[in-house]
Design a protein around this motif. Structure first.
Motif, short mmCIF file in Angstrom:
data_model
loop_
_atom_site.label_atom_id
_atom_site.label_comp_id
_atom_site.label_asym_id
_atom_site.label_seq_id
_atom_site.Cartn_x
_atom_site.Cartn_y
_atom_site.Cartn_z
N GLY A 87 1.06 -1.64 0.37
CA GLY A 87 0.05 0.15 -0.15
C GLY A 87 0.86 1.43 -0.36
N GLY A 88 0.50 2.35 0.65
CA GLY A 88 0.91 3.48 0.75
C GLY A 88 0.88 4.36 -0.06
N VAL A 89 1.63 5.43 -0.64
CA VAL A 89 1.37 6.37 -1.81
C VAL A 89 2.09 6.16 -2.59
CG1 VAL A 89 1.34 9.02 -2.10
CG2 VAL A 89 0.71 8.07 0.29
N CYS A 90 1.35 6.42 -4.11
CA CYS A 90 1.70 6.25 -5.30
C CYS A 90 2.27 7.68 -5.70
CB CYS A 90 1.24 4.97 -6.09
SG CYS A 90 1.40 5.53 -7.49
N ILE A 91 3.17 7.96 -6.00
CA ILE A 91 3.22 9.59 -6.62
C ILE A 91 3.75 9.42 -8.00
CG2 ILE A 91 4.96 11.60 -6.49
CD1 ILE A 91 5.85 10.48 -3.97
N ASP A 92 2.38 10.20 -8.51
CA ASP A 92 2.25 10.06 -10.45
C ASP A 92 3.40 11.02 -10.57
OD1 ASP A 92 2.23 10.40 -12.60
OD2 ASP A 92 0.12 9.50 -12.78
N LEU A 93 4.70 11.09 -11.77
CA LEU A 93 5.38 12.35 -12.03
C LEU A 93 5.02 12.30 -13.66
CD1 LEU A 93 8.32 10.11 -10.60
CD2 LEU A 93 7.84 12.16 -9.75
#
Lengths: 471, 471
Positions: B99-105
């Motif tokens: 889980g956690g946070v996906c950082i979409d760049l």
């Protein structure tokens, strides 16, 4: 920092007579452990103008396992270790300011394997580049990286060396495929491998390349090799202005002409070379070229480069295709260090280098030249101009400390100039002890990451302490 | 490991409704923070055959400073972070199993600078290779690395991507000059620089290249560019035997002919390409070539390579110098993924790659081919053969788990075969979660060093956890 301090001889042995580390190492190595003053002093002194700093003992290792055993003893006794290859480094990499044990790898002379079909080989760290090329003489292959000195390949990997033909073949960074490394706790690791590329995990090979012995001791090197080109053409061309010469280089590179070497000598350097090598090159900014390929292709490259040079005021192109003539030309280039020393009898040399984006090279060299002339020191300029890399060779009277002081000021201004242009404080000589003070200005916060990595792998700070980083 | 498990949809939000991290990120990003199921699922799924694993939230970042702020929040709440570029990775790099946070760049789309004279540029991580080349269209320059997919340049750096023309221009490792990276504690660093070479400190750039988001998040990339060659020639040649084709490649490389691309398709792959691209290539092991240079030089290269091919049973050489014809040919090569999927309607693909010393390539491919045929799976072979790198594309029925089981066994045997030949478990796709199990077999004790570096920079194991290493 370069230091002109008169070099007092180190005492015959700095280690206490009953030093348990020395005793342990003597048990391991017998006569291959030396505490003799002459041996220690030789190992604490480099080719350049730094104060000698001798280790307490010199251990002559013959195998990776032996290096690991020495390292374990040193770790146990919390004593520094300084690796030594051919002693040709230039920025204070091999001095032992905190004493400890110098591990001399020059006895590790085996070429372990040559894979002709794969264009690679593996050598022990003490094999020099000339020895490797001699070994390869019947294979049709060669190892191109050529920093001038006949350095050891382990040392070349450790300092990320390059030299005249990096513009075509890359530096050690691009040509080391893998390493055997002894870590601070004596563990032995193999990094990289024999495949041409890999995405399998962190690139440890390139972390150790250029780490100057501060993260581990390189004992074996896997290297790329190249087929000897069918034809080589060399040429010399002089320019009215330095800016013209540099602009010719930029367009040559941009045009995709794969020059094997493209070297710039300023008029002072040409003068020194003329005197030393008995040449009669015009006293003007001069480019030395070399092209590799098939007969047709090497000629076409030379022709294209020649046309570009003409467009920027290049004249008097002299070509050499015969090996004899090429060798004469490049020998003159290789001898600049001695040519420069010969300008001032009794002088010592101090070589420093920076590297900038090529678009700023003319400006950087011209401002540096002006600074040299205004400061009144002797320092010809020679450059691996295809990479944006150039060198000053300060020629200094060891008995005139004010000359060194001036040179240091010129050096510092040159480095700050290079950094302000997006460049680096050293293109190929490394940091050693001399350029530590510039690392923060160049890399900022990234230096703290380098420090974290250093402490993770060498928590006792035993590996070549005082080099690259202050931890 | 590839998993065929039926993919249950993730719940609309896995985060607790009052999750303080989500609240904090929403405060920072507003609508650019999404917890919608469709968005999360899209970000937890790659191009290949791995089980989807959605993050708790997706943060759409626009600047390096924003990435650093997100990272600081996640560190404060000890929650994992997974960077996401174009979603084209193949080995489970972007799944969020914890889980956690996906950082979409992908919103970081700016080309920050192009330095024409210096042949370099700096881009934000979300710029794709095609977008960069479109941006460069009037400069006479191009960025050559081409992994097939229109991947983001940040993602390509993170996985050390390469592709068809790495044999001439190198991989991302050789073409990334510097990076901006956000570390696990939110620090921002700049690595490398704009000079062509440097020996100033540890090579952090290449440590982060290929680290797959496990050491830091790449937000900007400084890249080398190249002048578009004056002439390009492409050709296709079929061989009686696969060994003949590979031997032709070895001699071509050894002769120093700078092929820009040299690709091998086995007869199964040729069959798939013929059907998909409506070509009529002979059903034999086939090489696709491309040569870059001046008119004269590209022709000479083609001629020399043609002579070599003939000596090894190569025949029916077809040349294409017109852009239209070259494009048709290379489009067919680029479309192999879709050509393979079309072999079996409803199938899903799983691409895996290994890389070996080129002298072992024929043997490695032939044994793998034999294993595929004996095991009874569908898997055409295509290879960047100049590098010793080849791919299997398993074409699998998602409703037949026994097919996946067989494919996994073939993959494992192929990897172990490659390692026993001095090769690597992945030449260009990276480790992700799939190939972690092979890292110890490949690197031995060196894996413990990778783990030390990981823990030094990411002590909480927040950066893309579960990828590359088990810590």
């Amino acid at each position: 920092m370069a230091e002109a301090a008169p070099q007092e001889s180190a005492p015959d042995s700095t280690a206490a007579p009953d030093d348990p580390l020395i005793e342990a190492l003597r048990g391991l190595l017998g006569e291959r452990l030396s505490t003799a003053r002459a041996v220690r002093e030789h190992h604490g002194d480099d080719l350049s103008f730094h104060a000698m700093a001798a280790p307490d003992a010199v251990a002559f290792a013959q195998t990776t396992e032996e290096v690991a055993a020495i390292m374990k003893f040193c770790a146990e006794h919390s004593r520094p270790v300084v690796p030594f290859g051919a002693g040709t480094s230039l920025e204070g990499q091999i001095q032992a300011p905190e004493g400890g044990v110098c591990i001399d790898l020059s006895g590790m002379q085996q070429v372990l394997e040559v894979n002709q079909a794969d264009l690679d080989c593996r050598v022990q760290a003490g094999v020099t580049r000339k020895a490797l090329n001699h070994h390869l003489r019947d294979t049709g292959l060669f190892f191109p990286i050529d920093p001038g000195a006949d350095a050891s390949l382990g040392g070349m990997a450790a300092t990320s060396a390059s030299g005249t033909n990096a513009v075509r073949y890359g530096t050690m960074r691009e040509n080391v495929m893998g390493l055997t490394v002894v870590l601070a706790d004596g563990r032995i690791i193999r990094t990289g491998g024999r495949s041409r590329k890999s995405s399998a995990g962190y690139d440890l090979t390139r972390l150790f390349v250029g780490s100057e012995g501060t993260l581990g001791i390189i004992t074996e090197v896997q290297l790329r090799l190249y087929g000897i080109p069918e034809a080589m053409t060399a040429g010399v061309c002089s320019f009215e202005t330095l800016a013209g010469a540099v602009d010719a280089v930029i367009l040559t590179i941009q045009s995709g002409i794969p020059v094997a070497r493209i070297e710039l000598l300023d008029e002072h350097q040409v003068d020194a070379v003329n005197r030393y090598a008995k040449l009669d090159l015009p006293l003007k900014p001069t480019l030395f070229y070399e092209f590799h390929g098939t007969e047709t292709w090497a000629s076409e490259q030379a022709e294209l480069a020649g046309e570009i040079a003409e467009g920027f005021g290049g004249a008097n192109f002299q070509w050499a295709t015969k090996q004899e003539d090429r060798n004469k030309l490049w020998q003159a280039r290789h001898d600049v260090w001695f040519a420069n020393l010969a300008l001032k009898p009794g002088a010592k040399g101090w070589a420093t280098d920076v590297c900038v984006p090529i678009s700023r090279l003319a400006e950087c060299i011209l401002e540096t030249r002006k600074d040299i002339d205004e400061t009144g020191v002797l320092a010809p300029i020679v450059g691996h101009v295809g990479d944006g890399n150039f060198h000053l060779s300060f020629i200094l009277d060891p008995n005139a400390p004010e000359e060194l002081e001036k040179a240091e000021a010129v050096n510092e201004r040159m480095v700050m100039r290079a950094l302000s242009m997006g460049g680096t404080c050293t293109g190929e000589h490394g940091v050693g002890s001399s350029k530590k003070k510039f690392l923060q200005a160049e890399h900022g916060e990234a230096v703290s990451v380098m420090r974290q990595l250093k402490l993770a792998l060498d928590p006792q700070n035993l590996m070549n302490p005082g080099k690259i980083l202050t931890v």
